[in-house]
Design an enzyme around this catalytic site. Structure first.
Site, PDB file in Angstrom:
ATOM      1  N   SER A  85       0.794  -1.206   0.061  1.00  0.00           N
ATOM      2  CA  SER A  85      -0.041   0.056   0.135  1.00  0.00           C
ATOM      3  C   SER A  85       0.886   1.405   0.117  1.00  0.00           C
ATOM      4  CB  SER A  85      -1.040   0.240   1.112  1.00  0.00           C
ATOM      5  OG  SER A  85      -0.171  -0.164   2.323  1.00  0.00           O
ATOM      6  N   GLY A 124      -1.983  -4.576   0.760  1.00  0.00           N
ATOM      7  CA  GLY A 124      -2.210  -5.652   1.774  1.00  0.00           C
ATOM      8  C   GLY A 124      -1.198  -6.884   1.287  1.00  0.00           C
ATOM      9  N   ASN A 134       4.229  -5.723   5.787  1.00  0.00           N
ATOM     10  CA  ASN A 134       3.000  -6.496   6.431  1.00  0.00           C
ATOM     11  C   ASN A 134       3.356  -7.740   6.926  1.00  0.00           C
ATOM     12  OD1 ASN A 134       1.091  -4.531   5.278  1.00  0.00           O
ATOM     13  ND2 ASN A 134       1.195  -5.423   3.205  1.00  0.00           N
ATOM     14  N   ASP A 136      -4.673   6.994  10.175  1.00  0.00           N
ATOM     15  CA  ASP A 136      -4.563   5.733  10.600  1.00  0.00           C
ATOM     16  C   ASP A 136      -3.065   5.702  11.383  1.00  0.00           C
ATOM     17  OD1 ASP A 136      -2.754   5.569   8.437  1.00  0.00           O
ATOM     18  OD2 ASP A 136      -3.684   4.075   7.339  1.00  0.00           O
ATOM     19  N   HIS A 168      -0.200   5.315   7.073  1.00  0.00           N
ATOM     20  CA  HIS A 168      -0.019   5.445   5.734  1.00  0.00           C
ATOM     21  C   HIS A 168       0.479   7.113   5.708  1.00  0.00           C
ATOM     22  CE1 HIS A 168      -2.144   1.716   5.249  1.00  0.00           C
ATOM     23  NE2 HIS A 168      -1.537   1.574   4.386  1.00  0.00           N
TER      24      HIS A 168
END
Length: 226
Positions: free
Chosen positions: A53, A90, A118, A201, A204
């Protein structure tokens, strides 16, 4: 120069990522196979950004993501490169390994590998992450030994535990040295942990944050193209 943007994003996100099932990975491979039929104009070289991402520019217009900003930089310098954004929100290193051969249907001159965050946030064993990244590097080299590879280093927040965090950070310089490839020491340098440069969040980057990411990558990329 033409700049192509290919971004494949899942719909739900947790930390850096979305939940990636075997079915979504299969669909992802199929969509890449259909869409990644890209050829540079004569004389142009291809820089492919292969990541999660962060590369895809989650939460932003794709023109604000760091690969697009680098494309603009190349244009301003009249350098004949086509930038392909193959960021997939993801993506884990396992998911990347599953789709990298589809992505490499075309010749790639520079391959920027941005995966691993991730894995770390999910606590995937370090050995597995290292082996997956090595396998991706091996596949890129087997497709074209002349492809220049840049590995984007990543670090984890301290709450993942000191042993795991330290071991994770070490994966990237170790792989870069072992494979004689270029390294961006820490992609999020100057951005990670700074609230004003990250979206709500806290993970990001904002558009301003992506400008810094672009600078971090450019500092390494320019050594190859200039």
């Amino acid at each position: 120069m033409r700049s192509l943007v290919l971004v494949i994003c899942f719909l739900s996100i947790s930390f850096f990522s979305c939940n990636d099932s075997k079915n979504s990975e299969k669909q992802d491979e199929e969509s890449v196979a259909e869409e990644q039929n890209v050829h540079a104009d004569e004389g142009e070289k291809i820089i492919l950004f292969f990541g999660n991402s962060l590369t895809a520019g989650y939460g932003l217009d794709i023109t604000e993501a760091f690969p697009s900003l680098i494309s603009n930089k190349l244009d301003s310098l009249n350098l004949d490169y086509e930038v392909v954004n193959a960021g997939n929100s993801g993506e884990t290193t396992s998911g990347g390994l599953n789709r990298v051969e589809w992505i490499l249907k075309q010749d790639v001159d520079i391959f920027v590998l941005e995966l691993g965050a991730n894995d770390g946030l999910r606590g995937i064993p370090l050995k597995e992450t290292r082996e997956n990244l090595q396998s991706i590097i091996d596949i890129v080299k087997s497709k074209n030994p002349d492809t220049e590879i840049i590995l984007a280093g990543m670090q984890l927040p301290p709450n993942m535990g000191p042993e795991y965090t330290s071991g994770f950070k070490k994966i990237f310089p170790d792989l870069a040295e072992a494979n004689n490839i270029k390294l961006v020491p820490f992609l999020l340098e100057g951005v990670g942990g700074i609230p004003g440069l990250n979206q709500g969040d806290g993970i990001h980057p904002t558009a301003e944050g992506h400008e810094i990411l672009a600078d971090n990558v450019w500092n390494v990329l320019k050594e190859i193209i200039q």
